[in-house]
Design a protein around this motif. Structure first.
Motif, PDB file in Angstrom:
ATOM      1  N   UNK A  44       0.776  -1.025  -0.206  1.00  0.00           N
ATOM      2  CA  UNK A  44       0.035   0.060  -0.070  1.00  0.00           C
ATOM      3  C   UNK A  44       1.036   1.233   0.182  1.00  0.00           C
ATOM      4  N   UNK A  45       0.251   2.283  -0.246  1.00  0.00           N
ATOM      5  CA  UNK A  45       1.124   3.605  -0.612  1.00  0.00           C
ATOM      6  C   UNK A  45       1.707   3.826   1.130  1.00  0.00           C
ATOM      7  N   UNK A  46       0.583   3.712   2.087  1.00  0.00           N
ATOM      8  CA  UNK A  46       1.095   4.039   3.517  1.00  0.00           C
ATOM      9  C   UNK A  46       2.200   3.118   3.697  1.00  0.00           C
ATOM     10  N   UNK A  47       2.536   1.752   3.410  1.00  0.00           N
ATOM     11  CA  UNK A  47       3.873   1.013   3.640  1.00  0.00           C
ATOM     12  C   UNK A  47       4.869   1.368   2.895  1.00  0.00           C
ATOM     13  N   UNK A  48       4.513   1.947   1.454  1.00  0.00           N
ATOM     14  CA  UNK A  48       5.761   2.568   0.842  1.00  0.00           C
ATOM     15  C   UNK A  48       6.174   3.811   1.500  1.00  0.00           C
ATOM     16  N   UNK A  49       5.355   4.610   1.889  1.00  0.00           N
ATOM     17  CA  UNK A  49       5.737   5.815   2.439  1.00  0.00           C
ATOM     18  C   UNK A  49       6.925   5.612   3.675  1.00  0.00           C
ATOM     19  N   UNK A  50       6.500   4.805   4.311  1.00  0.00           N
ATOM     20  CA  UNK A  50       7.357   4.426   5.388  1.00  0.00           C
ATOM     21  C   UNK A  50       8.940   3.898   5.011  1.00  0.00           C
ATOM     22  N   UNK A  51       8.776   3.152   4.233  1.00  0.00           N
ATOM     23  CA  UNK A  51      10.174   2.517   3.691  1.00  0.00           C
ATOM     24  C   UNK A  51      10.899   3.801   2.787  1.00  0.00           C
ATOM     25  N   UNK A  52      10.069   4.546   1.933  1.00  0.00           N
ATOM     26  CA  UNK A  52      10.851   5.564   1.220  1.00  0.00           C
ATOM     27  C   UNK A  52      11.060   6.650   2.224  1.00  0.00           C
ATOM     28  N   UNK A  53      10.740   6.999   3.285  1.00  0.00           N
ATOM     29  CA  UNK A  53      11.062   8.018   4.202  1.00  0.00           C
ATOM     30  C   UNK A  53      12.182   7.761   4.884  1.00  0.00           C
ATOM     31  N   UNK A  54      12.255   6.521   5.185  1.00  0.00           N
ATOM     32  CA  UNK A  54      13.202   6.057   6.353  1.00  0.00           C
ATOM     33  C   UNK A  54      14.472   5.399   5.612  1.00  0.00           C
ATOM     34  N   UNK A  55      14.362   4.846   4.319  1.00  0.00           N
ATOM     35  CA  UNK A  55      15.467   4.288   3.781  1.00  0.00           C
ATOM     36  C   UNK A  55      15.948   5.145   2.430  1.00  0.00           C
ATOM     37  N   UNK A  56      15.218   5.834   1.979  1.00  0.00           N
ATOM     38  CA  UNK A  56      15.537   6.670   0.746  1.00  0.00           C
ATOM     39  C   UNK A  56      15.763   8.205   1.241  1.00  0.00           C
ATOM     40  N   UNK A  57      14.817   9.017   1.773  1.00  0.00           N
ATOM     41  CA  UNK A  57      14.827  10.055   1.980  1.00  0.00           C
ATOM     42  C   UNK A  57      15.849  10.566   3.131  1.00  0.00           C
TER      43      UNK A  57
END
Length: 402
Positions: free
Chosen positions: A71-84
């Motif tokens: 889901x987008x919510x799960x991707x936001x968690x991954x994106x913010x912590x691992x990429x951003x």
């Protein structure tokens, strides 16, 4: 018959599909802490096995691997912590996280990322614009676009960025630039009304960002060779306001020529700091000993903050009656006036220290009205030359006959 060897637990499998391709399956960790089966495909066994090993290496390293039903919510968690968070400045991370927490997750967090459509997203952005305003909706859409662009790099099957297909119209006048007369009026008022006139002078002449201007240290200024080195910016963090060496872009850290009219105000600033310190020590008042020796400090010796500079700017504008403007507008005025002086765009890019010339031309170098009038006038004069037109028609006729 010897028993068939089994693959070790966690090593995954590679099988051949009915269409001739190969499929690898590995259990991988998810951003929410669960484990799911991840599939990867290849035209040959070797290609598919390589992808299997890459997935195993990520899993052993504790790196979550998104799956197609994320889901987008799960991707936001991954994106913010691992990429951003590891790759962008602290303020950028906080801005992204705020947009996700307040606007994107409540409206889109439960949607499967690969199934998000244009119509659905457009409806969500229109609702956000009605509730919070078009500026907020446009900002949230930019954050979502950045998140989906990052998702396209991952091997989860996302092939398009639907955020780029949705547009939110937002009108604003805070980003407009001033012409030369208005900039001179502002600087004249700043000279009378604030001790931080040298800061605004540097912003107008060099296009410094306000955080960069507040982060300047005396070691960054070479009066003999007339050079200013922009190497850090003053940023607010969870531990307070600190100097951050991670500037906005890689090209932001660059030397700039020190304009002649800035030398005297900067020398006066240094004398003012020494006078304030001596007066505070002699009178027993508190004084902050700045180990980094910032150029611009407050009455108590603490480094000037971007928020303090913003309030000072608004006070000057209000007293002078100059209309709405922010420090980014002053920076934009620098780029616009350089274009007005017919400076080559690549030189304007070097002064403003942008990573891409398109940013310089599209955002900070808008054409002034006199330039537009002159350009249209030149085109009008060009197209009002009957002799030239007949010459071109004759040349075209000869080429056709040949």
């Amino acid at each position: 018959m010897p028993p068939r060897k089994r693959n070790p637990n966690g090593s995954g499998t590679v099988t051949k599909r009915s269409d001739g391709r190969y499929q690898a399956a590995v259990y991988v960790p998810q951003p929410d802490g669960t484990t799911k089966r991840k599939y990867a495909y290849g035209a040959t066994f070797e290609e598919c096995d390589r992808k299997r090993r890459e997935l195993i290496d990520r899993a052993k390293g504790g790196i979550p691997t998104p799956t197609r039903d994320m889901t987008l919510g799960q991707w936001f968690d991954y994106w913010l912590e691992v990429i951003v968070k590891p790759n962008l400045a602290g303020n950028s991370y906080r801005a992204y996280e705020t947009a996700v927490r307040h606007h994107l997750r409540p409206r889109l967090g439960s949607k499967v990322m690969l199934k998000l459509g244009v119509k659905e997203l457009r409806g969500a952005m229109q609702a956000l614009a009605q509730d919070q305003g078009v500026k907020t909706a446009k900002r949230a859409l930019r954050v979502l676009s950045a998140a989906l662009t990052a998702a396209m790099v991952e091997d989860i099957g996302l092939t398009r960025n639907v955020a780029k297909l949705v547009h939110v119209r937002a009108t604003t006048d805070s980003g407009k630039s001033w012409d030369a007369v208005t900039v001179l009026r502002f600087l004249s008022a700043a000279r009378r009304l604030t001790v931080y006139y040298p800061v605004f002078l540097l912003i107008c002449l060099l296009g410094l960002r306000r955080a960069e201007a507040c982060g300047l240290r005396w070691e960054n200024i070479d009066f003999d060779n007339r050079v200013v080195w922009v190497e850090q910016q003053r940023q607010r963090s969870s531990s307070g306001t600190i100097d951050d060496a991670g500037l906005k872009t890689e090209t932001s850290k660059a030397p700039l020529p020190l304009p002649a009219q800035c030398i005297a105000p900067l020398r006066w600033t240094r004398m003012r700091t020494a006078m304030l310190r001596e007066r505070a020590v002699s009178n027993g008042r508190p004084w902050f000993e700045d180990p980094e020796a910032h150029v611009f400090v407050t009455r108590t010796g603490r480094p000037l903050t971007p928020d303090h500079l913003y309030l000072d700017l608004q006070r000057i504008i209000r007293l002078e009656g100059l209309g709405k403007m922010n420090p980014k507008g002053l920076r934009k005025s620098c780029g616009t006036l350089l274009v007005h002086l017919r400076v080559h765009p690549r030189i304007v890019k070097a002064v403003l220290r942008h990573s891409r010339i398109s940013t310089t031309l599209d955002i900070y170098a808008e054409a002034l009205d006199p330039d537009v009038i002159e350009a249209v006038g030149q085109l009008d004069r060009l197209l009002r030359q009957p002799a030239r037109i007949r010459e071109l028609e004759a040349s075209a006729g000869l080429e056709t006959a040949a």
